[in-house]
Design an enzyme around this catalytic site. Sequence first.
Site, PDB file in Angstrom:
ATOM      1  N   GLN A 116       0.827  -1.212   0.000  1.00  0.00           N
ATOM      2  CA  GLN A 116       0.000   0.000   0.000  1.00  0.00           C
ATOM      3  C   GLN A 116       0.862   1.263   0.000  1.00  0.00           C
ATOM      4  O   GLN A 116       0.493   2.268  -0.610  1.00  0.00           O
ATOM      5  CB  GLN A 116      -0.900  -0.024   1.243  1.00  0.00           C
ATOM      6  N   LYS A 119       1.976   1.785  -3.538  1.00  0.00           N
ATOM      7  CA  LYS A 119       0.786   2.045  -4.364  1.00  0.00           C
ATOM      8  C   LYS A 119       0.292   3.471  -4.147  1.00  0.00           C
ATOM      9  O   LYS A 119       0.022   4.204  -5.091  1.00  0.00           O
ATOM     10  CB  LYS A 119      -0.310   1.045  -3.968  1.00  0.00           C
ATOM     11  N   LYS A 131      -2.859  -0.848   6.678  1.00  0.00           N
ATOM     12  CA  LYS A 131      -3.859  -1.874   6.375  1.00  0.00           C
ATOM     13  C   LYS A 131      -4.322  -2.456   7.690  1.00  0.00           C
ATOM     14  O   LYS A 131      -3.585  -2.425   8.686  1.00  0.00           O
ATOM     15  CB  LYS A 131      -3.244  -2.976   5.506  1.00  0.00           C
ATOM     16  N   GLY A 170     -12.498   0.101   2.791  1.00  0.00           N
ATOM     17  CA  GLY A 170     -12.929  -1.294   2.673  1.00  0.00           C
ATOM     18  C   GLY A 170     -11.873  -2.169   2.013  1.00  0.00           C
ATOM     19  O   GLY A 170     -10.855  -1.686   1.514  1.00  0.00           O
ATOM     20  N   ASP A 171     -12.101  -3.452   2.039  1.00  0.00           N
ATOM     21  CA  ASP A 171     -11.296  -4.443   1.316  1.00  0.00           C
ATOM     22  C   ASP A 171     -12.164  -5.705   1.324  1.00  0.00           C
ATOM     23  O   ASP A 171     -13.395  -5.609   1.499  1.00  0.00           O
ATOM     24  CB  ASP A 171      -9.935  -4.667   2.013  1.00  0.00           C
ATOM     25  N   THR A 214     -11.876   0.795  -8.153  1.00  0.00           N
ATOM     26  CA  THR A 214     -10.783  -0.172  -8.299  1.00  0.00           C
ATOM     27  C   THR A 214     -10.947  -0.953  -9.605  1.00  0.00           C
ATOM     28  O   THR A 214      -9.986  -1.132 -10.369  1.00  0.00           O
ATOM     29  CB  THR A 214     -10.724  -1.120  -7.091  1.00  0.00           C
ATOM     30  N   ASN A 245     -16.569  -6.611  -5.139  1.00  0.00           N
ATOM     31  CA  ASN A 245     -16.560  -5.216  -5.585  1.00  0.00           C
ATOM     32  C   ASN A 245     -15.665  -5.001  -6.813  1.00  0.00           C
ATOM     33  O   ASN A 245     -16.098  -4.425  -7.818  1.00  0.00           O
ATOM     34  CB  ASN A 245     -16.103  -4.334  -4.409  1.00  0.00           C
ATOM     35  N   SER A 383     -10.331   7.043  -3.088  1.00  0.00           N
ATOM     36  CA  SER A 383     -10.467   7.323  -1.653  1.00  0.00           C
ATOM     37  C   SER A 383      -9.785   8.648  -1.327  1.00  0.00           C
ATOM     38  O   SER A 383     -10.292   9.445  -0.526  1.00  0.00           O
ATOM     39  CB  SER A 383      -9.815   6.213  -0.823  1.00  0.00           C
TER      40      SER A 383
HETATM   41  P1  NDP Z   1     -14.943  -8.527  -1.945  1.00  0.00           P
HETATM   42  O1  NDP Z   1     -15.059  -9.036  -0.576  1.00  0.00           O
HETATM   43  O2  NDP Z   1     -15.976  -7.592  -2.472  1.00  0.00           O
HETATM   44  O3  NDP Z   1     -14.833  -9.736  -2.989  1.00  0.00           O
HETATM   45  C1  NDP Z   1     -13.813 -10.676  -2.871  1.00  0.00           C
HETATM   46  C2  NDP Z   1     -14.028 -11.745  -3.927  1.00  0.00           C
HETATM   47  O4  NDP Z   1     -12.900 -12.598  -3.946  1.00  0.00           O
HETATM   48  C3  NDP Z   1     -15.224 -12.632  -3.637  1.00  0.00           C
HETATM   49  O5  NDP Z   1     -15.750 -13.101  -4.842  1.00  0.00           O
HETATM   50  C4  NDP Z   1     -14.599 -13.753  -2.827  1.00  0.00           C
HETATM   51  O6  NDP Z   1     -15.329 -14.978  -2.863  1.00  0.00           O
HETATM   52  C5  NDP Z   1     -13.275 -13.929  -3.520  1.00  0.00           C
HETATM   53  N1  NDP Z   1     -12.305 -14.462  -2.557  1.00  0.00           N
HETATM   54  C6  NDP Z   1     -11.956 -13.917  -1.356  1.00  0.00           C
HETATM   55  N2  NDP Z   1     -11.068 -14.698  -0.725  1.00  0.00           N
HETATM   56  C7  NDP Z   1     -10.874 -15.762  -1.535  1.00  0.00           C
HETATM   57  C8  NDP Z   1     -10.066 -16.918  -1.438  1.00  0.00           C
HETATM   58  N3  NDP Z   1      -9.274 -17.123  -0.384  1.00  0.00           N
HETATM   59  N4  NDP Z   1     -10.096 -17.783  -2.498  1.00  0.00           N
HETATM   60  C9  NDP Z   1     -10.894 -17.547  -3.581  1.00  0.00           C
HETATM   61  N5  NDP Z   1     -11.673 -16.475  -3.708  1.00  0.00           N
HETATM   62  C10 NDP Z   1     -11.654 -15.594  -2.716  1.00  0.00           C
HETATM   63  O7  NDP Z   1     -13.481  -7.859  -2.037  1.00  0.00           O
HETATM   64  P2  NDP Z   1     -12.913  -6.828  -3.107  1.00  0.00           P
HETATM   65  O8  NDP Z   1     -13.526  -7.066  -4.428  1.00  0.00           O
HETATM   66  O9  NDP Z   1     -12.959  -5.481  -2.507  1.00  0.00           O
HETATM   67  O10 NDP Z   1     -11.363  -7.247  -3.128  1.00  0.00           O
HETATM   68  C11 NDP Z   1     -10.831  -8.195  -4.060  1.00  0.00           C
HETATM   69  C12 NDP Z   1      -9.325  -7.993  -4.184  1.00  0.00           C
HETATM   70  O11 NDP Z   1      -9.045  -6.657  -4.622  1.00  0.00           O
HETATM   71  C13 NDP Z   1      -8.531  -8.166  -2.882  1.00  0.00           C
HETATM   72  O12 NDP Z   1      -7.262  -8.717  -3.182  1.00  0.00           O
HETATM   73  C14 NDP Z   1      -8.354  -6.728  -2.403  1.00  0.00           C
HETATM   74  O13 NDP Z   1      -7.242  -6.590  -1.546  1.00  0.00           O
HETATM   75  C15 NDP Z   1      -8.132  -6.037  -3.737  1.00  0.00           C
HETATM   76  N6  NDP Z   1      -8.369  -4.595  -3.727  1.00  0.00           N
HETATM   77  C16 NDP Z   1      -9.575  -4.084  -3.369  1.00  0.00           C
HETATM   78  C17 NDP Z   1      -9.768  -2.720  -3.384  1.00  0.00           C
HETATM   79  C18 NDP Z   1     -11.104  -2.118  -3.110  1.00  0.00           C
HETATM   80  O14 NDP Z   1     -11.243  -0.907  -3.318  1.00  0.00           O
HETATM   81  N7  NDP Z   1     -12.114  -2.862  -2.682  1.00  0.00           N
HETATM   82  C19 NDP Z   1      -8.678  -1.804  -3.712  1.00  0.00           C
HETATM   83  C20 NDP Z   1      -7.477  -2.448  -4.181  1.00  0.00           C
HETATM   84  C21 NDP Z   1      -7.342  -3.796  -4.147  1.00  0.00           C
HETATM   85  P3  NDP Z   1     -16.146 -15.457  -1.570  1.00  0.00           P
HETATM   86  O15 NDP Z   1     -17.397 -14.636  -1.574  1.00  0.00           O
HETATM   87  O16 NDP Z   1     -16.373 -16.898  -1.789  1.00  0.00           O
HETATM   88  O17 NDP Z   1     -15.264 -15.178  -0.381  1.00  0.00           O
END
Ligand code: NDP
Length: 451
Positions: A116, A119, A131, A170-171, A214, A245, A383
Amino acid sequence: MSNNVYQQLVDEFMARVKVKNPGEAEFHQAVQEVVESLIPYVEENPQYKHAKILERMTEPERVILFRVPWMDDKGEIQINKGYRIEMSSAIGPYKGGLRFHPTVNMGILKFLAYEQVLKNSLTTLPMGGGKGGSDFDPKGKSDNEVMRFCQSFMTELQRHIGPDTDVPAGDIGVGGREIGFMFGQYKRLRNEFTGVLTGKGLEWGGSLIRPEATGYGNVYFAQEMLKTRGLDFAGKTVAISGSGNVAQYATEKVTMLGGKVVTLSDSNGTIYDPQGINAEKLAWILWLKNVKRGRIKEYVDKWGGEYFHEQRPWNVKCDVALPCATQNEVNKQDALTLVKNGCYCVSEGANMPSTPEAVEVFIAAKILYGPGKAANAGGVATSGLEMSQNSMRLNWTRERVDQELHTIMINIHKTCQKYGTEPDGFINYVKGANIGGFVKVADSMLAQGLV
Ligand code: NDP
């Protein structure tokens, strides 16, 4: 200096990191990737070496670990761990998301906080890096349980954060619902309405385009990479992982640009729709994941296509792959399969989704490979724009925020190009992002003395 000497310096550096941070595999992985790019640069720029900038950046400024007790709907007491890693405040208040997922531990949060820092620097906005999160699993919990957890979590976290100190977002597992509950508790305890969290609802200080940022930003970054080879998204087949997301809004933007998204996934499996996930299907997915909180396999009952249980999307033939789920979700074999099937662009919406061996495959094949710290920086950048609007007590239009986001992603791409272009013209985005993010933080640390 020869490559062997650099490799020896990297090995020595990593040996020290491993001794100081035992058992934190993801943190070691993230640091290794960064120091492999940076050690040659630091050797050529000895002011950074003498001030031990790399060593200092690898040690968090502060780590907060706390108990989160809460009561479930059955009246049973539950206890989770709460964390906040305040990694660097060299260029601004700590900034970075909160993750609620059962796998959360110190090593994962330290890797995320470390990435982060670089980034946030790449975005050009004044944000340090942090984080946090918890091993709490929101899946299967009622809204009331999630609220009680969030209130307990914030009751402790509130004393460590603030709009000029540390601004979480969020994350994974932390979306609008969780941010709302945490913001409410912060406001109640501190008696102040400030921009202490980002990703807020529009009615109470949020920014337009933050939910999309994102995913959209990742696609804007991929678009810039494609342009360097005279390509664009029109008519391209795109494989996306995740269905949260980032995946949702990456799907929307690819479709808007004329591409066809054929896969999405969750931790149980992958759906494959050769017809493409159009706007109507995506609207249904947003309802499924964000309102019903169901599983992605339900998609095939509604819209057809195939479901691959416990498989990731990477066996499907595609031009572009956007990993948008979680860390280490693309391994060496996946990378080899993607390249063999003709994939020429991988842009990471998730943080560190590719293992080091997978990254080696992409770089050796000289495909367009955008690492997360550059490609997914649009979320934190927006953000940052939310923080600016909060400070000014103004709301910008959708068009304005989207335009700012797009410009930031174009500029991040330019920075990667500046620091990552190799003699044969190939752009090594890993190197470009690491050096490009490092310089501003390192110069600020030099200027601020030994703190
Ligand atoms: P969400 O919680 O909205 O979605 C996460 C998705 O990834 C879900 O479909 C989830 O499936 C899947 N997932 C989570 N853990 C696992 C796992 N161990 N194995 C397989 N699938 C998994 O999170 P985001 O979309 O916000 O985040 C997704 C990625 O993007 C992360 O790496 C996050 O750090 C990164 N990110 C997010 C940002 C943001 O603004 N939100 C900014 C920058 C990076 P399930 O429902 O089954 O858990």
